[in-house]
Design a protein around this motif. Structure first.
Motif, PDB file in Angstrom:
ATOM      1  N   ALA A 156      33.937  44.163  30.042  1.00 13.60           N
ATOM      2  CA  ALA A 156      33.269  44.611  30.506  1.00 13.60           C
ATOM      3  C   ALA A 156      33.035  42.739  31.866  1.00 13.60           C
ATOM      4  CB  ALA A 156      31.428  45.393  29.460  1.00 13.60           C
ATOM      5  N   SER A 157      33.697  43.630  32.393  1.00 19.99           N
ATOM      6  CA  SER A 157      33.046  42.426  33.672  1.00 19.99           C
ATOM      7  C   SER A 157      32.670  42.731  35.070  1.00 19.99           C
ATOM      8  CB  SER A 157      34.420  41.791  33.629  1.00 19.99           C
ATOM      9  OG  SER A 157      34.268  40.186  34.413  1.00 19.99           O
ATOM     10  N   TYR A 158      31.972  41.679  35.795  1.00 22.24           N
ATOM     11  CA  TYR A 158      31.608  41.727  37.157  1.00 22.24           C
ATOM     12  C   TYR A 158      32.382  40.359  38.043  1.00 22.24           C
ATOM     13  CZ  TYR A 158      28.064  38.976  37.213  1.00 22.24           C
ATOM     14  OH  TYR A 158      26.891  38.126  37.161  1.00 22.24           O
ATOM     15  N   GLY A 159      33.071  40.397  39.252  1.00 24.83           N
ATOM     16  CA  GLY A 159      33.333  39.426  40.231  1.00 24.83           C
ATOM     17  C   GLY A 159      33.176  39.608  41.191  1.00 24.83           C
ATOM     18  N   THR A 160      33.963  38.854  42.370  1.00 23.69           N
ATOM     19  CA  THR A 160      33.930  39.442  43.178  1.00 23.69           C
ATOM     20  C   THR A 160      35.204  39.349  44.266  1.00 23.69           C
ATOM     21  OG1 THR A 160      33.745  37.046  44.158  1.00 23.69           O
ATOM     22  CG2 THR A 160      31.904  37.947  44.435  1.00 23.69           C
ATOM     23  N   TYR A 161      35.510  39.565  45.484  1.00 23.89           N
ATOM     24  CA  TYR A 161      36.916  39.801  46.119  1.00 23.89           C
ATOM     25  C   TYR A 161      36.382  39.417  47.250  1.00 23.89           C
ATOM     26  CZ  TYR A 161      35.553  44.951  47.622  1.00 23.89           C
ATOM     27  OH  TYR A 161      34.748  45.459  48.256  1.00 23.89           O
ATOM     28  N   VAL A 162      37.313  39.482  48.432  1.00 21.49           N
ATOM     29  CA  VAL A 162      37.517  38.726  49.887  1.00 21.49           C
ATOM     30  C   VAL A 162      38.493  39.442  50.306  1.00 21.49           C
ATOM     31  CG1 VAL A 162      38.006  36.943  51.195  1.00 21.49           C
ATOM     32  CG2 VAL A 162      36.647  36.287  48.920  1.00 21.49           C
ATOM     33  N   LEU A 163      38.580  40.383  51.119  1.00 25.17           N
ATOM     34  CA  LEU A 163      38.846  40.443  51.670  1.00 25.17           C
ATOM     35  C   LEU A 163      39.391  40.835  53.392  1.00 25.17           C
ATOM     36  CD1 LEU A 163      40.880  43.666  51.696  1.00 25.17           C
ATOM     37  CD2 LEU A 163      39.446  45.446  52.096  1.00 25.17           C
ATOM     38  N   THR A 164      40.843  40.687  54.173  1.00 27.94           N
ATOM     39  CA  THR A 164      40.721  41.091  55.252  1.00 27.94           C
ATOM     40  C   THR A 164      42.147  41.458  55.763  1.00 27.94           C
ATOM     41  OG1 THR A 164      42.440  39.445  54.892  1.00 27.94           O
ATOM     42  CG2 THR A 164      41.007  37.933  55.437  1.00 27.94           C
ATOM     43  N   SER A 165      42.607  41.798  57.018  1.00 30.02           N
ATOM     44  CA  SER A 165      43.281  42.795  56.887  1.00 30.02           C
ATOM     45  C   SER A 165      44.820  42.879  56.496  1.00 30.02           C
ATOM     46  CB  SER A 165      43.395  43.231  58.414  1.00 30.02           C
ATOM     47  OG  SER A 165      43.904  41.945  59.341  1.00 30.02           O
ATOM     48  N   LYS A 166      45.066  41.491  56.150  1.00 25.18           N
ATOM     49  CA  LYS A 166      45.984  40.776  55.837  1.00 25.18           C
ATOM     50  C   LYS A 166      46.440  40.312  53.753  1.00 25.18           C
ATOM     51  CE  LYS A 166      47.637  41.312  59.809  1.00 25.18           C
ATOM     52  NZ  LYS A 166      48.728  42.766  60.370  1.00 25.18           N
ATOM     53  N   GLU A 167      44.513  40.033  53.782  1.00 21.00           N
ATOM     54  CA  GLU A 167      44.992  39.165  52.048  1.00 21.00           C
ATOM     55  C   GLU A 167      44.146  39.326  51.761  1.00 21.00           C
ATOM     56  OE1 GLU A 167      46.815  34.894  51.424  1.00 21.00           O
ATOM     57  OE2 GLU A 167      44.406  34.920  51.618  1.00 21.00           O
ATOM     58  N   PHE A 168      43.818  40.087  50.461  1.00 23.58           N
ATOM     59  CA  PHE A 168      42.929  40.884  49.832  1.00 23.58           C
ATOM     60  C   PHE A 168      42.922  39.540  48.073  1.00 23.58           C
ATOM     61  CE2 PHE A 168      41.773  42.796  45.178  1.00 23.58           C
ATOM     62  CZ  PHE A 168      40.279  42.884  45.236  1.00 23.58           C
ATOM     63  N   SER A 169      41.819  38.676  47.601  1.00 22.48           N
ATOM     64  CA  SER A 169      41.699  38.200  46.319  1.00 22.48           C
ATOM     65  C   SER A 169      40.302  38.110  45.937  1.00 22.48           C
ATOM     66  CB  SER A 169      41.320  36.500  46.802  1.00 22.48           C
ATOM     67  OG  SER A 169      42.761  36.254  47.912  1.00 22.48           O
ATOM     68  N   TYR A 170      40.745  37.784  44.465  1.00 22.02           N
ATOM     69  CA  TYR A 170      39.920  38.662  43.638  1.00 22.02           C
ATOM     70  C   TYR A 170      39.415  37.490  41.761  1.00 22.02           C
ATOM     71  CZ  TYR A 170      42.418  41.527  39.624  1.00 22.02           C
ATOM     72  OH  TYR A 170      43.273  41.576  38.932  1.00 22.02           O
ATOM     73  N   HIS A 171      38.303  37.320  41.161  1.00 24.19           N
ATOM     74  CA  HIS A 171      38.482  36.557  40.328  1.00 24.19           C
ATOM     75  C   HIS A 171      36.797  37.743  40.045  1.00 24.19           C
ATOM     76  CE1 HIS A 171      35.070  34.135  41.214  1.00 24.19           C
ATOM     77  NE2 HIS A 171      34.676  34.782  42.029  1.00 24.19           N
ATOM     78  N   TYR A 172      37.587  37.750  37.559  1.00 27.26           N
ATOM     79  CA  TYR A 172      36.355  37.535  36.789  1.00 27.26           C
ATOM     80  C   TYR A 172      35.840  36.721  36.981  1.00 27.26           C
ATOM     81  CZ  TYR A 172      37.495  42.939  37.290  1.00 27.26           C
ATOM     82  OH  TYR A 172      38.861  43.343  37.488  1.00 27.26           O
ATOM     83  N   PRO A 173      34.265  35.747  38.098  1.00 26.06           N
ATOM     84  CA  PRO A 173      33.070  34.421  36.456  1.00 26.06           C
ATOM     85  C   PRO A 173      32.675  35.190  35.392  1.00 26.06           C
ATOM     86  CG  PRO A 173      32.640  35.112  38.934  1.00 26.06           C
ATOM     87  CD  PRO A 173      33.393  36.624  38.993  1.00 26.06           C
ATOM     88  N   GLU A 174      32.589  36.070  35.114  1.00 33.44           N
ATOM     89  CA  GLU A 174      31.253  36.957  33.686  1.00 33.44           C
ATOM     90  C   GLU A 174      31.983  38.162  33.269  1.00 33.44           C
ATOM     91  OE1 GLU A 174      28.594  35.616  33.801  1.00 33.44           O
ATOM     92  OE2 GLU A 174      28.322  34.247  35.756  1.00 33.44           O
ATOM     93  N   PRO A 175      33.203  37.355  32.933  1.00 30.44           N
ATOM     94  CA  PRO A 175      33.675  38.579  32.126  1.00 30.44           C
ATOM     95  C   PRO A 175      33.466  38.561  30.504  1.00 30.44           C
ATOM     96  CG  PRO A 175      34.978  36.696  31.318  1.00 30.44           C
ATOM     97  CD  PRO A 175      33.806  36.282  32.008  1.00 30.44           C
ATOM     98  N   SER A 176      33.571  39.876  29.887  1.00 30.64           N
ATOM     99  CA  SER A 176      32.544  39.941  28.062  1.00 30.64           C
ATOM    100  C   SER A 176      33.599  40.769  27.953  1.00 30.64           C
ATOM    101  CB  SER A 176      31.257  40.127  27.798  1.00 30.64           C
ATOM    102  OG  SER A 176      30.519  39.623  28.958  1.00 30.64           O
ATOM    103  N   ALA A 177      34.185  40.455  26.276  1.00 29.61           N
ATOM    104  CA  ALA A 177      35.401  40.785  25.838  1.00 29.61           C
ATOM    105  C   ALA A 177      34.698  40.989  24.465  1.00 29.61           C
ATOM    106  CB  ALA A 177      37.017  40.579  25.835  1.00 29.61           C
ATOM    107  N   PHE A 178      34.870  42.299  23.745  1.00 33.96           N
ATOM    108  CA  PHE A 178      34.447  42.783  22.476  1.00 33.96           C
ATOM    109  C   PHE A 178      35.477  42.784  21.605  1.00 33.96           C
ATOM    110  CE2 PHE A 178      31.182  43.177  26.028  1.00 33.96           C
ATOM    111  CZ  PHE A 178      30.086  43.156  25.239  1.00 33.96           C
ATOM    112  N   THR A 179      35.726  42.694  20.590  1.00 28.04           N
ATOM    113  CA  THR A 179      37.134  42.527  19.465  1.00 28.04           C
ATOM    114  C   THR A 179      36.525  43.385  18.373  1.00 28.04           C
ATOM    115  OG1 THR A 179      38.128  41.648  20.692  1.00 28.04           O
ATOM    116  CG2 THR A 179      39.130  41.958  18.423  1.00 28.04           C
TER     117      THR A 179
END
Length: 183
Positions: free
Chosen positions: A92-115
Motif C-alpha cells: 500500500a502506497s501513495y505518492g505524487t505525480y507531475v504531468l505535462t502534455s509531454k512527460e509524466f513522472s511519479y514516486h511513492y515516498p510513503e510505501p508500506s509492504a507487508f509480508t
C-alpha cells in the motif's frame, strides 16, 4: 464537537487549507492547457486489478487484488499478492505525480509492504526506488502510452483500462486494470 483549543486551531488550519486548495484549483482551471487536459482525462481515474502476469503465469482475483488511483497529482496503489500459499504480500502506497502534455513522472515516498507467512507478518517502509520515474507521453488516438526513457516500463491507457508492464532482465510483470471511476 470541537471544544478544545487544539481542535479549534486544527479546524482553522483545515478550513484555510480547503479555501486555498479550492482557490488554487479554480485559478489552475482558468489557465488550463487543452492538450494537457486531454492527457489528464485519459489517465486520471480509479482502477481495479483484473490480471497480474509474471513469468510464473497469469493470476486473477482472488489470487491477486488491487486498486489504483491517479487524481489531481496524487497516485495511490494497493496490491494483494496471494499467488503463493506463503509468503503473501500486501503493498500500500501513495505518492505524487507531475504531468505535462509531454512527460509524466511519479514516486511513492510513503510505501508500506507487508509480508505474511503462517508464523508472522513483517512490515517494510523501504522506498521501491529513489527519485521520480519519468515517462514520455505518447498519444495514440483515444489511447495514451507512457513509456520510460529506458523502454523497460510502460503504461497503456484506453478509455476502459490501464495496463502497466515492466521487463527487467529475466523478470517480467504485467498488470491489467479496469477503469471503475473517471474524474
Amino acid at each position: 464537537m470541537c471544544n478544545t483549543r487544539a481542535c479549534k486551531s486544527l479546524l482553522k488550519v483545515v478550513t484555510a487549507l480547503w479555501v486555498t486548495l479550492t482557490f488554487s484549483s479554480t485559478i489552475l482551471a482558468a489557465g488550463a492547457d487543452p492538450e494537457l487536459d486531454a492527457v489528464r482525462a485519459k489517465i486520471e481515474g480509479v482502477y481495479a486489478l483484473e490480471e497480474w502476469q509474471t513469468e510464473e503465469g497469469v493470476f486473477r482475483p482472488p489470487q491477486v487484488e488491487g486498486r489504483f488511483s491517479m487524481l489531481n497529482g496524487t497516485i495511490i496503489v494497493i496490491l494483494h499478492n496471494r499467488m503463493k500459499e506463503s509468503p503473501q504480500t500486501t503493498y500500500a502506497s501513495y505518492g505524487t505525480y507531475v504531468l505535462t502534455s509531454k512527460e509524466f513522472s511519479y514516486h511513492y515516498p510513503e510505501p508500506s509492504a507487508f509480508t505474511i507467512t503462517p508464523a508472522s507478518i513483517t512490515v517494510s517502509h523501504k522506498l521501491p526506488w529513489e527519485g521520480m520515474r519519468t515517462f514520455t507521453v505518447i498519444p495514440e488516438g483515444d489511447n495514451l502510452r507512457l513509456r520510460s526513457q529506458t523502454g523497460q516500463r510502460e503504461w497503456f491507457f484506453t478509455p476502459v483500462s490501464e495496463t502497466y508492464s515492466e521487463v527487467n532482465g529475466n523478470t517480467f510483470l504485467k498488470r491489467v486494470w479496469r477503469r471503475i471511476l473517471v474524474e
